[in-house]
Design a protein around this motif. Structure first.
Motif, PDB file in Angstrom:
ATOM      1  N   ALA A 193       4.330   5.733   5.578  1.00 22.22           N
ATOM      2  CA  ALA A 193       3.240   4.429   5.966  1.00 22.22           C
ATOM      3  C   ALA A 193       3.111   3.820   7.499  1.00 22.22           C
ATOM      4  CB  ALA A 193       3.168   2.771   4.812  1.00 22.22           C
ATOM      5  N   ARG A 199       7.226   6.433   1.423  1.00 23.60           N
ATOM      6  CA  ARG A 199       6.246   5.431   1.033  1.00 23.60           C
ATOM      7  C   ARG A 199       6.196   4.225   2.687  1.00 23.60           C
ATOM      8  NH1 ARG A 199       0.323   5.359  -0.681  1.00 23.60           N
ATOM      9  NH2 ARG A 199       0.171   3.773  -0.027  1.00 23.60           N
ATOM     10  N   HIS A 221      -5.552   4.572  -7.059  1.00 19.71           N
ATOM     11  CA  HIS A 221      -4.903   2.731  -6.425  1.00 19.71           C
ATOM     12  C   HIS A 221      -3.784   3.118  -6.832  1.00 19.71           C
ATOM     13  CE1 HIS A 221      -6.270  -1.696  -6.852  1.00 19.71           C
ATOM     14  NE2 HIS A 221      -5.425  -1.570  -8.072  1.00 19.71           N
ATOM     15  N   GLY A 222      -2.624   1.653  -6.571  1.00 27.08           N
ATOM     16  CA  GLY A 222      -1.371   0.911  -6.881  1.00 27.08           C
ATOM     17  C   GLY A 222      -0.438   1.925  -5.740  1.00 27.08           C
ATOM     18  N   VAL A 223       0.337   1.912  -6.185  1.00 29.60           N
ATOM     19  CA  VAL A 223       1.168   2.716  -5.124  1.00 29.60           C
ATOM     20  C   VAL A 223       1.370   3.595  -4.598  1.00 29.60           C
ATOM     21  CG1 VAL A 223       3.386   0.432  -5.517  1.00 29.60           C
ATOM     22  CG2 VAL A 223       3.411   2.761  -6.945  1.00 29.60           C
ATOM     23  N   GLN A 276      -1.757   5.561  -3.828  1.00 38.50           N
ATOM     24  CA  GLN A 276      -2.775   5.089  -3.755  1.00 38.50           C
ATOM     25  C   GLN A 276      -2.774   5.984  -2.335  1.00 38.50           C
ATOM     26  OE1 GLN A 276      -5.448   1.778  -1.440  1.00 38.50           O
ATOM     27  NE2 GLN A 276      -6.384   2.285  -3.028  1.00 38.50           N
ATOM     28  N   GLY A 306     -14.180  -0.001  -3.297  1.00 36.89           N
ATOM     29  CA  GLY A 306     -13.395  -0.157  -4.521  1.00 36.89           C
ATOM     30  C   GLY A 306     -13.259   1.290  -5.489  1.00 36.89           C
ATOM     31  N   VAL A 315       2.350  -1.275  -0.488  1.00 38.58           N
ATOM     32  CA  VAL A 315       2.869  -0.421   0.360  1.00 38.58           C
ATOM     33  C   VAL A 315       2.095   0.452   1.463  1.00 38.58           C
ATOM     34  CG1 VAL A 315       2.556   0.755  -2.314  1.00 38.58           C
ATOM     35  CG2 VAL A 315       1.001   0.263  -0.926  1.00 38.58           C
ATOM     36  N   GLY A 316       1.594  -0.608   2.548  1.00 37.50           N
ATOM     37  CA  GLY A 316       0.901   0.135   3.755  1.00 37.50           C
ATOM     38  C   GLY A 316       0.024   0.763   3.920  1.00 37.50           C
ATOM     39  N   ASP A 341       6.751   0.228   9.591  1.00 34.22           N
ATOM     40  CA  ASP A 341       6.787   0.678   8.161  1.00 34.22           C
ATOM     41  C   ASP A 341       5.549   0.812   7.703  1.00 34.22           C
ATOM     42  OD1 ASP A 341       7.341  -2.098   7.620  1.00 34.22           O
ATOM     43  OD2 ASP A 341       8.232  -2.112   6.556  1.00 34.22           O
ATOM     44  N   GLY A 342       4.099   0.220   8.253  1.00 35.49           N
ATOM     45  CA  GLY A 342       3.453   0.316   7.780  1.00 35.49           C
ATOM     46  C   GLY A 342       3.169  -1.550   6.983  1.00 35.49           C
ATOM     47  N   PRO A 401      -4.517  -2.193  -2.866  1.00 37.53           N
ATOM     48  CA  PRO A 401      -3.844  -1.254  -4.144  1.00 37.53           C
ATOM     49  C   PRO A 401      -2.928  -1.939  -4.342  1.00 37.53           C
ATOM     50  CG  PRO A 401      -3.398  -0.585  -2.103  1.00 37.53           C
ATOM     51  CD  PRO A 401      -3.719  -1.019  -1.270  1.00 37.53           C
ATOM     52  N   ALA A 402      -1.413  -2.160  -4.067  1.00 37.80           N
ATOM     53  CA  ALA A 402      -0.934  -2.752  -5.045  1.00 37.80           C
ATOM     54  C   ALA A 402      -0.461  -4.335  -5.548  1.00 37.80           C
ATOM     55  CB  ALA A 402       1.064  -2.811  -3.862  1.00 37.80           C
ATOM     56  N   GLN A 411      -5.788   8.216   3.644  1.00 37.58           N
ATOM     57  CA  GLN A 411      -6.875   7.404   3.537  1.00 37.58           C
ATOM     58  C   GLN A 411      -7.533   7.281   4.551  1.00 37.58           C
ATOM     59  OE1 GLN A 411      -8.217   3.556   1.253  1.00 37.58           O
ATOM     60  NE2 GLN A 411      -5.882   4.245   0.385  1.00 37.58           N
ATOM     61  N   MET A 471      -9.416  -7.941  -3.645  1.00 34.56           N
ATOM     62  CA  MET A 471      -9.481  -6.948  -4.717  1.00 34.56           C
ATOM     63  C   MET A 471      -9.342  -6.147  -4.418  1.00 34.56           C
ATOM     64  SD  MET A 471     -12.288  -5.322  -5.131  1.00 34.56           S
ATOM     65  CE  MET A 471     -13.690  -5.100  -4.488  1.00 34.56           C
ATOM     66  N   LEU A 472      -9.118  -5.730  -2.481  1.00 33.19           N
ATOM     67  CA  LEU A 472      -8.628  -3.740  -2.365  1.00 33.19           C
ATOM     68  C   LEU A 472      -7.669  -3.381  -2.615  1.00 33.19           C
ATOM     69  CD1 LEU A 472     -11.516  -3.193  -0.111  1.00 33.19           C
ATOM     70  CD2 LEU A 472     -11.483  -2.841  -2.111  1.00 33.19           C
ATOM     71  N   ARG A 521      -8.556   1.614 -13.236  1.00 36.06           N
ATOM     72  CA  ARG A 521      -7.846   0.765 -12.345  1.00 36.06           C
ATOM     73  C   ARG A 521      -6.607   0.473 -13.150  1.00 36.06           C
ATOM     74  NH1 ARG A 521      -8.397  -3.437  -8.730  1.00 36.06           N
ATOM     75  NH2 ARG A 521      -9.212  -3.161  -6.515  1.00 36.06           N
TER      76      ARG A 521
END
Ligand code: SF4
Lengths: 64, 396
Positions: B106, B102, B338-340, B342, B332, A11-12, A30-31, A56-57, B346, A53-54, B56
């Motif tokens: 993005a 998105r 978190h997730g799609v 997020q 974290g 998700v970029g 598109d990132g 998000p997707a 940021q 780990m970080l 999360r």
């Protein structure tokens, strides 16, 4: 270490670039993630694990 | 296990003497049942996630939807149903509709592009510091510094011409709910901004300039969608960044021993401040299918409210999470979710905070709160913290 990215999930968010910029980049368009190095050297392994780990997707996976 | 329902009031308790204290009830719940049944104000029987792992997992799980019309809202007193997302507000959409927006956005918010904005943020910060220094004391940090900086950055991104920026800033201010603004004022300003953005979209299409909005006019987004995206970016990027900037300043004034770390490692320090001051009252998701999380069965159709502030302080993830420790690794945290979904902005928020916060303490080394802490007008009644004013003073 072998790094795999799933562009369809991405998700970029860019965490990967921030965390390990020698391994990941983002497409200007598109990132989405660009994998620069699928077998990064040892000293980058920790950063790659962190990026996975970080992410998000859950778009980054790592195999031994 | 018998299901004792938690009440959503728990999410919004606030101790004015200790504004950064997690409501004790939330900490207890997190220890006992990090995903707990909760009765929503409209009677819906859903869940509250206070544990880091549980929160999360829900945010990152494909079984959960963020379509507004499916969700129950945990705000006390809120009983109505939500309408579907307005055009351009892709936060309220799921894949594949969400993915289309998105992806388009993005590409405009990549890490590289945000770094390019750094110089402009530095310029805005220098200007606002000068303006702040010229004010009679005590001065309100929110109006003079914390709100204008993100507003200027959004103007830059959207390509709002310099001559319109003062009008734009005031209309944006008028759109934010606060003391002394009526629902009518908010609506009037919202409509005016909508009209303004629609005209701006048309102008950029006719004559593109070097900004995100101009670039997006070449995409397949319709005029309505593009206007909606502009409104969405305003809603997402202004109030949030301003509030974190204000809350971070307050947190540092209450913990002056940490200022040295802010100077030495601003990036790490900002991450910890984002974790600690996390502004979300609750984020919600609704299960599309039955799904088991942390041993609890969330049934299809049930809404899960997530408390990012409770999750961000979960001792299982952050140790002594109730302490502000600018030296810790806070990455974290869930302040950007978190997730799609997020937060798309940021890295931009990080650039703004990383520049504006250290600069403030550097320019005013004697910066101090001008009122007792409990008089700082911080409210948690809405969906996120509202910091209306932050009266500060300093010596020359
Ligand atoms: S962190 Fe994950 S979602 Fe973000 S750009 Fe990298 S791969 Fe994509």
């Amino acid at each position: 270490m072998k790094v795999i990215v799933d562009e369809a999930r991405c998700v970029g968010g860019g965490h990967c670039v921030v965390t390990a910029e020698r391994v990941f980049d983002q497409h200007e368009r598109d990132g989405t993630v660009v994998l620069l190095d699928s077998t990064p050297p040892e000293e980058l392994h920790e950063a790659v694990h962190r990026a996975a780990m970080l992410c998000p997707a859950a778009a980054i996976s790592v195999t031994a | 296990m018998t299901d004792l329902f938690t009440e959503p009031e728990l999410l919004f308790q606030h101790n004015p003497e200790q504004p950064f204290q997690l409501p004790p009830g939330l900490a207890r719940l997190r220890a006992e049942r990090p995903l707990a049944p909760m009765r929503f104000p409209d009677g819906h029987e859903g869940w509250l996630a206070t544990g880091y792992d549980e929160a999360r997992t829900v945010l990152g799980h494909a079984a959960f939807s963020n379509r507004y019309e499916l969700i129950h809202i945990p705000l006390p007193g809120f009983s109505g149903e939500m309408p579907p997302a307005p055009t351009g507000d892709f936060l309220g959409l799921d894949a594949p509709e969400h993915t289309r927006f998105r992806r388009l956005l993005a590409g405009k918010f990549t890490v590289r592009r945000m770094r390019v904005l750094t110089e402009q943020v530095e310029r805005f910060t220098a200007d606002r510091l000068a303006a702040l220094a010229a004010l009679p004391r005590p001065a309100d940090l929110m109006a003079a510094y914390a709100q204008p900086i993100p507003a200027l950055v959004i103007c830059e991104l959207l390509g709002v011409p310099a001559t319109d920026r003062e009008w734009f800033r005031q209309a944006v201010n008028g759109m934010l709910a606060r003391e002394g603004t009526s629902a009518d004022d908010i609506m009037t300003n919202w409509t005016a901004l909508n009209d303004y953005l629609r005209d701006l979209v048309r102008a950029k299409r006719a004559e593109p300039t070097d900004d995100v909005l101009s670039e997006l006019t070449t995409s397949d987004l319709t005029e309505d969608e593009l206007t909606g995206v502009g409104v969405f970016l305003l809603g997402a990027g202004l109030h949030t960044t301003a509030t974190v900037l204000g809350l971070s300043t307050l947190a540092l004034l209450m913990n002056p021993g940490q200022l040295a770390t802010l100077r030495e490692n601003p990036a790490g320090a900002i991450e910890e401040l984002l974790r600690y001051t996390g502004i979300g009252g609750a984020t919600v998701r609704v299960a599309r299918t039955d799904v088991e999380i942390g041993g609890e069965l969330v049934k299809a159709g049930q809404t899960v409210a997530i408390s990012p502030i409770a999750a961000n302080r979960d001792p299982r993830r952050f140790g002594d999470g109730d302490a502000l420790d600018l030296g810790r690794d806070a990455s974290g945290h869930l302040s950007f979710a978190h997730g799609v979904h997020q937060c798309l902005g940021q890295h931009l928020a990080r650039v703004e905070l990383r520049i504006a916060l250290p600069a403030l303490f550097e320019r005013f080394p004697s910066l101090a709160l001008a009122v007792p802490v409990h008089e700082v007008p911080l409210r948690t009644t809405a969906n996120m913290y509202e910091l209306e004013r932050l009266p500060l003073t300093w010596q020359d």
